[in-house]
Design a protein around this motif. Structure first.
Motif, PDB file in Angstrom:
ATOM      1  N   LYS A 190       0.843  -1.194   0.000  1.00  0.00           N
ATOM      2  CA  LYS A 190       0.000   0.000   0.000  1.00  0.00           C
ATOM      3  C   LYS A 190       0.884   1.253   0.000  1.00  0.00           C
ATOM      4  CE  LYS A 190      -3.610   2.291   2.706  1.00  0.00           C
ATOM      5  NZ  LYS A 190      -4.420   2.241   3.966  1.00  0.00           N
ATOM      6  N   LYS A 191       0.466   2.260  -0.758  1.00  0.00           N
ATOM      7  CA  LYS A 191       1.226   3.509  -0.824  1.00  0.00           C
ATOM      8  C   LYS A 191       0.903   4.360   0.411  1.00  0.00           C
ATOM      9  CE  LYS A 191       2.231   7.449  -3.861  1.00  0.00           C
ATOM     10  NZ  LYS A 191       1.837   8.171  -5.109  1.00  0.00           N
ATOM     11  N   SER A 192       1.478   3.978   1.520  1.00  0.00           N
ATOM     12  CA  SER A 192       1.261   4.702   2.767  1.00  0.00           C
ATOM     13  C   SER A 192       2.418   5.658   3.007  1.00  0.00           C
ATOM     14  CB  SER A 192       1.160   3.715   3.937  1.00  0.00           C
ATOM     15  OG  SER A 192       2.390   3.031   4.108  1.00  0.00           O
ATOM     16  N   SER A 193       2.225   6.577   3.947  1.00  0.00           N
ATOM     17  CA  SER A 193       3.283   7.525   4.303  1.00  0.00           C
ATOM     18  C   SER A 193       4.525   6.791   4.789  1.00  0.00           C
ATOM     19  CB  SER A 193       2.782   8.482   5.387  1.00  0.00           C
ATOM     20  OG  SER A 193       3.826   9.315   5.850  1.00  0.00           O
ATOM     21  N   GLU A 194       4.327   5.732   5.564  1.00  0.00           N
ATOM     22  CA  GLU A 194       5.444   4.958   6.100  1.00  0.00           C
ATOM     23  C   GLU A 194       6.211   4.259   4.984  1.00  0.00           C
ATOM     24  OE1 GLU A 194       5.572   0.924   8.622  1.00  0.00           O
ATOM     25  OE2 GLU A 194       4.892   2.650   9.805  1.00  0.00           O
ATOM     26  N   ASN A 195       5.474   3.626   4.050  1.00  0.00           N
ATOM     27  CA  ASN A 195       6.136   2.933   2.955  1.00  0.00           C
ATOM     28  C   ASN A 195       6.876   3.891   2.028  1.00  0.00           C
ATOM     29  OD1 ASN A 195       5.760   0.131   3.318  1.00  0.00           O
ATOM     30  ND2 ASN A 195       3.633   0.280   2.684  1.00  0.00           N
ATOM     31  N   LYS A 196       6.316   5.061   1.813  1.00  0.00           N
ATOM     32  CA  LYS A 196       6.983   6.054   0.966  1.00  0.00           C
ATOM     33  C   LYS A 196       8.299   6.507   1.597  1.00  0.00           C
ATOM     34  CE  LYS A 196       4.385   9.373  -0.725  1.00  0.00           C
ATOM     35  NZ  LYS A 196       3.346  10.418  -0.747  1.00  0.00           N
ATOM     36  N   LYS A 197       8.318   6.626   2.931  1.00  0.00           N
ATOM     37  CA  LYS A 197       9.556   7.012   3.620  1.00  0.00           C
ATOM     38  C   LYS A 197      10.614   5.919   3.483  1.00  0.00           C
ATOM     39  CE  LYS A 197       7.587  10.164   7.053  1.00  0.00           C
ATOM     40  NZ  LYS A 197       7.295  10.385   8.483  1.00  0.00           N
ATOM     41  N   LYS A 198      10.187   4.654   3.583  1.00  0.00           N
ATOM     42  CA  LYS A 198      11.131   3.552   3.430  1.00  0.00           C
ATOM     43  C   LYS A 198      11.741   3.547   2.030  1.00  0.00           C
ATOM     44  CE  LYS A 198       8.754   0.395   6.629  1.00  0.00           C
ATOM     45  NZ  LYS A 198       8.103  -0.928   6.747  1.00  0.00           N
ATOM     46  N   GLU A 199      10.892   3.711   1.026  1.00  0.00           N
ATOM     47  CA  GLU A 199      11.377   3.698  -0.360  1.00  0.00           C
ATOM     48  C   GLU A 199      12.312   4.879  -0.613  1.00  0.00           C
ATOM     49  OE1 GLU A 199      11.775   4.436  -4.477  1.00  0.00           O
ATOM     50  OE2 GLU A 199      10.533   5.734  -3.204  1.00  0.00           O
ATOM     51  N   LEU A 200      11.958   6.043  -0.078  1.00  0.00           N
ATOM     52  CA  LEU A 200      12.804   7.227  -0.231  1.00  0.00           C
ATOM     53  C   LEU A 200      14.155   7.018   0.436  1.00  0.00           C
ATOM     54  CD1 LEU A 200      13.220  10.188  -1.094  1.00  0.00           C
ATOM     55  CD2 LEU A 200      12.142  10.880   1.073  1.00  0.00           C
ATOM     56  N   LEU A 201      14.148   6.405   1.602  1.00  0.00           N
ATOM     57  CA  LEU A 201      15.390   6.126   2.328  1.00  0.00           C
ATOM     58  C   LEU A 201      16.331   5.263   1.488  1.00  0.00           C
ATOM     59  CD1 LEU A 201      17.009   6.158   5.055  1.00  0.00           C
ATOM     60  CD2 LEU A 201      15.830   4.025   5.607  1.00  0.00           C
ATOM     61  N   ILE A 202      15.789   4.223   0.873  1.00  0.00           N
ATOM     62  CA  ILE A 202      16.606   3.332   0.048  1.00  0.00           C
ATOM     63  C   ILE A 202      17.197   4.098  -1.131  1.00  0.00           C
ATOM     64  CG2 ILE A 202      16.585   1.246  -1.381  1.00  0.00           C
ATOM     65  CD1 ILE A 202      14.277   0.244   0.421  1.00  0.00           C
ATOM     66  N   GLU A 203      16.379   4.944  -1.753  1.00  0.00           N
ATOM     67  CA  GLU A 203      16.872   5.741  -2.875  1.00  0.00           C
ATOM     68  C   GLU A 203      17.987   6.699  -2.427  1.00  0.00           C
ATOM     69  OE1 GLU A 203      14.243   7.732  -5.452  1.00  0.00           O
ATOM     70  OE2 GLU A 203      12.873   6.052  -5.703  1.00  0.00           O
ATOM     71  N   LYS A 204      17.770   7.378  -1.314  1.00  0.00           N
ATOM     72  CA  LYS A 204      18.749   8.356  -0.837  1.00  0.00           C
ATOM     73  C   LYS A 204      20.092   7.706  -0.499  1.00  0.00           C
ATOM     74  CE  LYS A 204      16.350  12.298  -0.616  1.00  0.00           C
ATOM     75  NZ  LYS A 204      16.787  13.545  -1.299  1.00  0.00           N
ATOM     76  N   LEU A 205      20.034   6.519   0.078  1.00  0.00           N
ATOM     77  CA  LEU A 205      21.263   5.879   0.539  1.00  0.00           C
ATOM     78  C   LEU A 205      21.958   5.039  -0.532  1.00  0.00           C
ATOM     79  CD1 LEU A 205      20.219   4.680   4.119  1.00  0.00           C
ATOM     80  CD2 LEU A 205      21.807   6.521   3.559  1.00  0.00           C
ATOM     81  N   PHE A 206      21.173   4.463  -1.464  1.00  0.00           N
ATOM     82  CA  PHE A 206      21.767   3.449  -2.331  1.00  0.00           C
ATOM     83  C   PHE A 206      21.606   3.663  -3.841  1.00  0.00           C
ATOM     84  CE2 PHE A 206      20.471   1.340   1.670  1.00  0.00           C
ATOM     85  CZ  PHE A 206      21.736   1.030   2.153  1.00  0.00           C
ATOM     86  N   MET A 207      20.680   4.494  -4.276  1.00  0.00           N
ATOM     87  CA  MET A 207      20.499   4.645  -5.712  1.00  0.00           C
ATOM     88  C   MET A 207      21.714   5.341  -6.337  1.00  0.00           C
ATOM     89  SD  MET A 207      17.461   6.481  -7.928  1.00  0.00           S
ATOM     90  CE  MET A 207      16.268   5.210  -7.574  1.00  0.00           C
ATOM     91  N   PRO A 208      22.257   4.773  -7.410  1.00  0.00           N
ATOM     92  CA  PRO A 208      23.424   5.392  -8.064  1.00  0.00           C
ATOM     93  C   PRO A 208      23.109   6.807  -8.546  1.00  0.00           C
ATOM     94  CG  PRO A 208      23.117   3.135  -8.825  1.00  0.00           C
ATOM     95  CD  PRO A 208      21.910   3.470  -8.003  1.00  0.00           C
ATOM     96  N   LEU A 209      24.105   7.679  -8.458  1.00  0.00           N
ATOM     97  CA  LEU A 209      23.939   9.063  -8.883  1.00  0.00           C
ATOM     98  C   LEU A 209      23.575   9.120 -10.370  1.00  0.00           C
ATOM     99  CD1 LEU A 209      26.975  10.793  -7.131  1.00  0.00           C
ATOM    100  CD2 LEU A 209      24.556  10.995  -6.524  1.00  0.00           C
TER     101      LEU A 209
END
Length: 238
Positions: A190-209
């Motif tokens: 589900k696209k919840s506020s909590e899940n969006k924060k988790k996905e954003l965290l992964i992008e911020k820490l690990f997604m290649p520039l």
């Protein structure tokens, strides 16, 4: 700090837990379990040391990793009393457990503890701190594992996908056909506020520039030839 479930089975875990809580490891007494499991070293998954004021007996399978040490020693024909044999088993397992604590696997877990604390204290930035706060302990360990791997192996793309699959087991990452530097992420949650924060965290820490992403939640976009994602009312238009 919570450990992965499989880590509870090792003798070093009980020693590490007490050391991290400034408690006396000598109060642990290792003994050979009367019912040895071939799949684990300790007969319990979780131990509560909160009120450890006397000797704590842990049943073990010393043959799980240390057959070469205990095979001859545990021979029933060995002319040694059972009490003395039990004391020697306890001493040997304490020694082996402490040697374990010097090995790489356990060093990794100790580093995870430091990384988690730094993330919780905001040393990676306030936005990361807020996103990290919604994770459970298993997810926090997955993030810490990913950070260690990122600095050790420098393979951002593989680590990004690995961490995403740990946090969201039912997720798929696609390359975008239209844009070379864009990826499509499908997460069956589900696209919840909590899940969006988790996905954003992964992008911020690990997604290649240089990469951009578009995330689909719950409903999958249609893929020709795949019946599971071509059901009316259960798909979104890409």
């Amino acid at each position: 700090m919570e450990m992965k479930k499989e880590q509870y089975q090792y003798i070093w875990y009980s020693l590490h837990k007490l050391i991290s809580e400034d408690k006396d490891t000598e109060k642990i007494y290792f003994k050979v379990s009367p019912k040895i499991s071939p799949y684990m070293e300790l007969n319990m998954e979780e131990i509560n040391y909160a009120a450890l004021d006397k000797e704590y007996i842990l049943e073990t399978n010393p043959f799980y990793r240390f057959t070469h040490v205990f095979n001859e020693f545990m021979n029933p024909d060995l002319p040694i009393g059972e009490k003395l044999k039990g004391e020697m088993v306890n001493i040997l397992l304490h020694m082996l457990g402490n040697l374990d604590l010097q090995e790489g696997l356990n060093k990794r877990i100790i580093l995870n503890r430091i990384i988690i604390r730094e993330l919780e204290e905001g040393r990676y930035g306030e936005e990361i701190q807020k996103c990290f706060s919604v994770l459970n302990r298993r997810e926090k360990i997955a993030i810490a594992d990913g950070i260690q791997d990122k600095y050790r192996y420098d393979r951002e793309w593989e680590i990004f996908k690995k961490v995403m699959s740990k946090i969201y087991k039912d997720s798929i990452i696609y390359d975008s056909i239209d844009e070379q530097e864009k990826i499509i992420i499908y997460i069956n949650e589900k696209k919840s506020s909590e899940n969006k924060k988790k996905e954003l965290l992964i992008e911020k820490l690990f997604m290649p520039l240089g990469l951009k992403s578009r995330c689909f939640w719950g409903a999958h976009f249609p893929v020709l030839g795949v019946d599971e994602v071509m059901r009316i009312g259960e798909m979104v238009i890409f």
